[in-house]
Write a protein that holds these residues in place. Structure first.
Motif, PDB file in Angstrom:
ATOM      1  N   PHE A  61      85.920  32.082  53.371  1.00 54.04           N
ATOM      2  CA  PHE A  61      85.957  31.888  54.807  1.00 54.04           C
ATOM      3  C   PHE A  61      85.356  32.270  54.895  1.00 54.04           C
ATOM      4  O   PHE A  61      84.179  33.079  54.810  1.00 54.04           O
ATOM      5  CB  PHE A  61      87.056  32.849  55.713  1.00 54.04           C
ATOM      6  CG  PHE A  61      88.994  32.677  55.077  1.00 54.04           C
ATOM      7  CD1 PHE A  61      89.201  31.574  55.570  1.00 54.04           C
ATOM      8  CD2 PHE A  61      89.258  32.676  54.205  1.00 54.04           C
ATOM      9  CE1 PHE A  61      90.258  31.093  55.340  1.00 54.04           C
ATOM     10  CE2 PHE A  61      90.649  32.466  53.141  1.00 54.04           C
ATOM     11  CZ  PHE A  61      91.092  31.562  54.063  1.00 54.04           C
ATOM     12  N   ALA A  62      84.340  32.277  56.598  1.00 51.39           N
ATOM     13  CA  ALA A  62      82.985  32.524  57.020  1.00 51.39           C
ATOM     14  C   ALA A  62      83.622  31.999  58.487  1.00 51.39           C
ATOM     15  O   ALA A  62      84.063  31.914  59.022  1.00 51.39           O
ATOM     16  CB  ALA A  62      82.336  31.660  56.818  1.00 51.39           C
ATOM     17  N   ASP A  63      83.575  33.589  59.480  1.00 52.48           N
ATOM     18  CA  ASP A  63      84.384  33.638  60.923  1.00 52.48           C
ATOM     19  C   ASP A  63      83.531  34.404  61.861  1.00 52.48           C
ATOM     20  O   ASP A  63      82.948  35.496  61.221  1.00 52.48           O
ATOM     21  CB  ASP A  63      85.646  33.792  60.470  1.00 52.48           C
ATOM     22  CG  ASP A  63      86.910  33.388  61.237  1.00 52.48           C
ATOM     23  OD1 ASP A  63      85.938  32.813  63.271  1.00 52.48           O
ATOM     24  OD2 ASP A  63      87.788  32.278  61.132  1.00 52.48           O
ATOM     25  N   ASP A  64      83.807  34.738  62.894  1.00 48.80           N
ATOM     26  CA  ASP A  64      82.784  35.475  63.581  1.00 48.80           C
ATOM     27  C   ASP A  64      83.588  35.185  64.984  1.00 48.80           C
ATOM     28  O   ASP A  64      84.639  34.880  65.419  1.00 48.80           O
ATOM     29  CB  ASP A  64      81.192  35.132  63.744  1.00 48.80           C
ATOM     30  CG  ASP A  64      81.120  33.550  64.033  1.00 48.80           C
ATOM     31  OD1 ASP A  64      82.376  33.533  65.155  1.00 48.80           O
ATOM     32  OD2 ASP A  64      80.217  32.970  64.148  1.00 48.80           O
ATOM     33  N   GLY A  65      83.739  36.338  65.934  1.00 48.81           N
ATOM     34  CA  GLY A  65      83.852  36.157  66.899  1.00 48.81           C
ATOM     35  C   GLY A  65      83.925  37.355  67.377  1.00 48.81           C
ATOM     36  O   GLY A  65      82.427  37.972  67.338  1.00 48.81           O
ATOM     37  N   PHE A  66      83.995  38.026  68.946  1.00 48.52           N
ATOM     38  CA  PHE A  66      83.512  38.736  70.236  1.00 48.52           C
ATOM     39  C   PHE A  66      84.811  40.079  70.060  1.00 48.52           C
ATOM     40  O   PHE A  66      85.998  39.611  70.294  1.00 48.52           O
ATOM     41  CB  PHE A  66      83.695  38.653  71.687  1.00 48.52           C
ATOM     42  CG  PHE A  66      82.058  37.496  71.160  1.00 48.52           C
ATOM     43  CD1 PHE A  66      80.985  37.845  71.051  1.00 48.52           C
ATOM     44  CD2 PHE A  66      82.244  36.422  71.363  1.00 48.52           C
ATOM     45  CE1 PHE A  66      79.777  37.224  70.682  1.00 48.52           C
ATOM     46  CE2 PHE A  66      80.993  34.892  70.907  1.00 48.52           C
ATOM     47  CZ  PHE A  66      80.089  35.299  71.051  1.00 48.52           C
ATOM     48  N   ASP A  67      84.319  40.861  69.897  1.00 48.00           N
ATOM     49  CA  ASP A  67      85.476  42.706  71.052  1.00 48.00           C
ATOM     50  C   ASP A  67      84.751  42.410  71.799  1.00 48.00           C
ATOM     51  O   ASP A  67      83.251  43.011  72.329  1.00 48.00           O
ATOM     52  CB  ASP A  67      84.835  43.797  69.863  1.00 48.00           C
ATOM     53  CG  ASP A  67      85.723  43.390  68.544  1.00 48.00           C
ATOM     54  OD1 ASP A  67      86.690  43.068  68.276  1.00 48.00           O
ATOM     55  OD2 ASP A  67      84.541  43.644  67.390  1.00 48.00           O
ATOM     56  N   TYR A  68      85.473  43.024  73.202  1.00 46.06           N
ATOM     57  CA  TYR A  68      85.175  42.935  74.401  1.00 46.06           C
ATOM     58  C   TYR A  68      85.362  44.458  74.862  1.00 46.06           C
ATOM     59  O   TYR A  68      87.038  44.746  74.501  1.00 46.06           O
ATOM     60  CB  TYR A  68      86.799  41.988  75.073  1.00 46.06           C
ATOM     61  CG  TYR A  68      85.860  40.361  74.933  1.00 46.06           C
ATOM     62  CD1 TYR A  68      84.331  39.940  75.838  1.00 46.06           C
ATOM     63  CD2 TYR A  68      86.362  39.481  74.326  1.00 46.06           C
ATOM     64  CE1 TYR A  68      84.642  38.685  75.290  1.00 46.06           C
ATOM     65  CE2 TYR A  68      86.278  38.334  73.980  1.00 46.06           C
ATOM     66  CZ  TYR A  68      84.652  37.831  74.679  1.00 46.06           C
ATOM     67  OH  TYR A  68      85.040  36.530  74.241  1.00 46.06           O
ATOM     68  N   GLY A  69      83.982  44.807  75.181  1.00 43.90           N
ATOM     69  CA  GLY A  69      84.331  45.947  75.786  1.00 43.90           C
ATOM     70  C   GLY A  69      84.243  46.010  77.169  1.00 43.90           C
ATOM     71  O   GLY A  69      85.277  45.316  77.722  1.00 43.90           O
ATOM     72  N   LYS A  70      83.962  47.728  77.969  1.00 40.89           N
ATOM     73  CA  LYS A  70      84.465  47.208  79.666  1.00 40.89           C
ATOM     74  C   LYS A  70      83.350  46.230  80.323  1.00 40.89           C
ATOM     75  O   LYS A  70      82.172  46.308  80.004  1.00 40.89           O
ATOM     76  CB  LYS A  70      83.902  49.062  80.177  1.00 40.89           C
ATOM     77  CG  LYS A  70      84.769  49.854  79.521  1.00 40.89           C
ATOM     78  CD  LYS A  70      84.358  51.434  80.145  1.00 40.89           C
ATOM     79  CE  LYS A  70      85.377  52.057  79.099  1.00 40.89           C
ATOM     80  NZ  LYS A  70      85.279  53.876  79.610  1.00 40.89           N
ATOM     81  N   GLY A  71      83.654  45.825  81.212  1.00 34.86           N
ATOM     82  CA  GLY A  71      83.434  45.204  82.328  1.00 34.86           C
ATOM     83  C   GLY A  71      83.383  43.391  81.243  1.00 34.86           C
ATOM     84  O   GLY A  71      83.704  43.599  80.397  1.00 34.86           O
TER      85      GLY A  71
END
Length: 524
Positions: A432-442
């Motif tokens: 597996f090779a994967d990525d994404g985003f963790d969303y913070g304030k604003g």
């Protein structure tokens, strides 16, 4: 696996015990398994008799990565003739040393200084002690004229594998000695603008007996043409890139290279090529059955099987597919047209939210009866499920600190691997090779990435294959207990402060290690 002196194995004849030892070390087609040596260890500890049977297989293939260990190994071979005679394959291609790093620093300051090489220093004395050595993997720059003479005089050594894509080191070696290079085998050579079939040095090396295991064509104008084209000794794999398919030279090239086992085609330029019709048949079947579905055939491989009358009859053994929009069901078409596929790469579009039911994905992968290696890219964000999540939810911290989505992705992909291992009997490796985003304030968002591979054991459980890699923002790191359960350690996990922020600088991607972890994961 546990053995004792009272094991029924000891009542078998020695011949059957030897067959058992080699079966543990090898898989059904005879190729060495990474876990074979580790599986032999408990067997060798059962009693002195079984230890003697396991001694040669245990030390028949060795990999050394440090000059200090190489010196210890040489001293042991000088003292123990039986141990030295057991070594048949020796991998020194990744040797690192303090001397090498120190000499590199000096060489960078003053290019007139001689760089340290362990080959001329240690190998001329070591190789004659290894009476049964058949294969040696070594860096190309470690071979000088004196070492080449030692290699040529070795009675059992048949292959010295080197990695020299542009043949730069071998060209220097050839200019310093007239000795044969028939034992030297280049793992992969690139034919492009700096090195090609019209290059005199390349022809000279071929006449000296140089072998090339894999040839990668990157410039279609620099290809083996004409009645006087050289035959490349030892060629097993051909990889073709380019903006357009090559002309009709390919069939003649295959006929003149009887040892060629596989050809890999990259790019969409093969859609209208008459030599290999699989791409056009594949896309035609998709258009006839599912006109709304779209899948890009990025690459495919064909392998020689028996004595087919034409290249187009070679069975397809590898597929690299990128799905755009919905259409994962086209894997059913692929399984019918390429039923002998042993390696499959599935890439999902990173910028589309396409729903993929994990149970459907597992069922479709089961349609490939010969599938041994399965690779996924960016599949996690597309997995959907009805009701409660089928994969275990990671432990939640008592604090209000959020946990990275990377942790959930890792848990989901591990669950998917365990299911695939149980339902696909031929499967050996899942990547597996994967990525994404963790969303913070604003509008702040932070990148996370993961690279993880699993090997399927004999009991269909999965264990890490190589070292997994995780990268995430520090404030999203999981609790210690969660990290421990998911084998996220300080060695394989990097927590960065702001580097992964979408608005910030682009971070460097960690490369996966070739070493294998001993962690085992239950397939439940």
């Amino acid at each position: 696996m546990a053995f004792s002196p009272a094991s029924p194995l000891l009542s078998l004849p020695t011949e059957l015990q030897l067959i058992t030892v080699h079966f543990i070390l090898s898989d059904n087609d005879g190729s060495k398994r990474v876990s074979g040596t580790r599986s032999l260890l408990p067997l060798s500890l059962a009693c002195r008799h079984l230890r003697q049977l396991c001694l040669a297989p245990l030390f028949s293939r060795l990999k050394i990565t440090h000059t200090d260990r190489l010196r210890v190994f040489g001293a042991q071979c000088a003292e123990d003739v039986a141990f030295a005679s057991a070594v048949k394959q020796l991998d020194l291609s990744h040797v690192k040393s303090p001397e090498e790093r120190e000499s590199w620093d000096k060489w960078m300051k003053d290019r007139s200084k001689q760089r340290y090489l362990y080959g001329p220093d240690l190998l001329p004395t070591l190789l004659p002690l290894l009476k049964s050595l058949e294969r040696l993997d070594v860096a190309a720059n470690q071979i000088d004229a004196n070492l080449l003479a030692v290699i040529d005089s070795h009675p059992k050594l048949l292959t010295v594998a080197v990695n020299d894509p542009e043949l730069s080191f071998l060209r220097l070696l050839a200019s310093s000695t007239p000795l044969s290079m028939s034992k030297i085998s280049v793992l992969a050579a690139y034919s492009g603008y700096s090195l090609g079939f019209e290059c005199p040095d390349f022809h000279s090396l071929l006449k000296r007996g140089l072998r090339v295991t894999q040839l990668i064509l990157r410039d279609e104008s620099n290809i083996p043409l004409g009645p006087g084209a050289s035959v490349i000794s030892g060629l097993e794999n051909l990889v073709i890139h380019g903006s357009k398919p090559p002309p009709l030279w390919l069939s003649n090239f295959v006929e003149s290279h009887s040892g060629l086992r596989s050809i890999t085609f990259h790019g969409s330029q093969w859609m209208q090529n008459p030599t290999v019709t699989f791409p056009s048949r594949f896309q035609g079947a998709i258009g006839a059955q599912s006109p709304a579905h779209k899948v890009d055939l990025l690459a495919f491989s064909v392998s020689r099987s028996g004595f087919p009358s034409s290249l187009d009859e070679w069975p397809v053994t590898h597929l690299d597919l990128k799905f755009v929009g919905i259409g994962i069901s086209v894997l059913k078409i692929a399984s019918m047209l390429a039923s002998r596929t042993s390696s499959l790469t599935i890439r999902m579009c990173r910028f589309e939210q396409n729903a993929v039911d994990p149970n459907d994905l597992i069922s479709l992968c089961c349609l490939f009866p010969s599938l041994r290696r399965l690779e996924f890219h960016h599949v996690y964000r597309h997995l959907v499920h009805a009701g409660q999540s089928p994969w275990p939810i990671p432990l939640v911290s008592d604090s209000d600190r959020p946990i990275s989505e990377c942790v959930v992705a890792h848990s989901a992909l591990r669950w998917l691997s365990a299911r695939l291992a149980q339902t696909t009997p031929s499967l050996d490796v899942i990547q597996f090779a994967d990525d994404g985003f963790d969303y913070g304030k604003g509008s702040d968002s932070y990148i996370w990435t993961l690279e993880v591979s699993y090997q399927v054991g004999y009991n269909r459980s999965i264990e890490y294959y190589g070292t997994p890699r995780f990268d995430m923002e520090r404030k999203y790191r999981p609790p210690k207990e969660t990290a421990r359960l998911l084998c996220m350690t300080s060695e394989n996990t990097r927590y960065h402060p702001v580097l992964g922020k979408r608005q910030g600088k682009t971070k460097s991607k960690a490369k996966p290690s070739c070493s294998k972890s001993s962690s085992s994961i239950d397939s439940r």
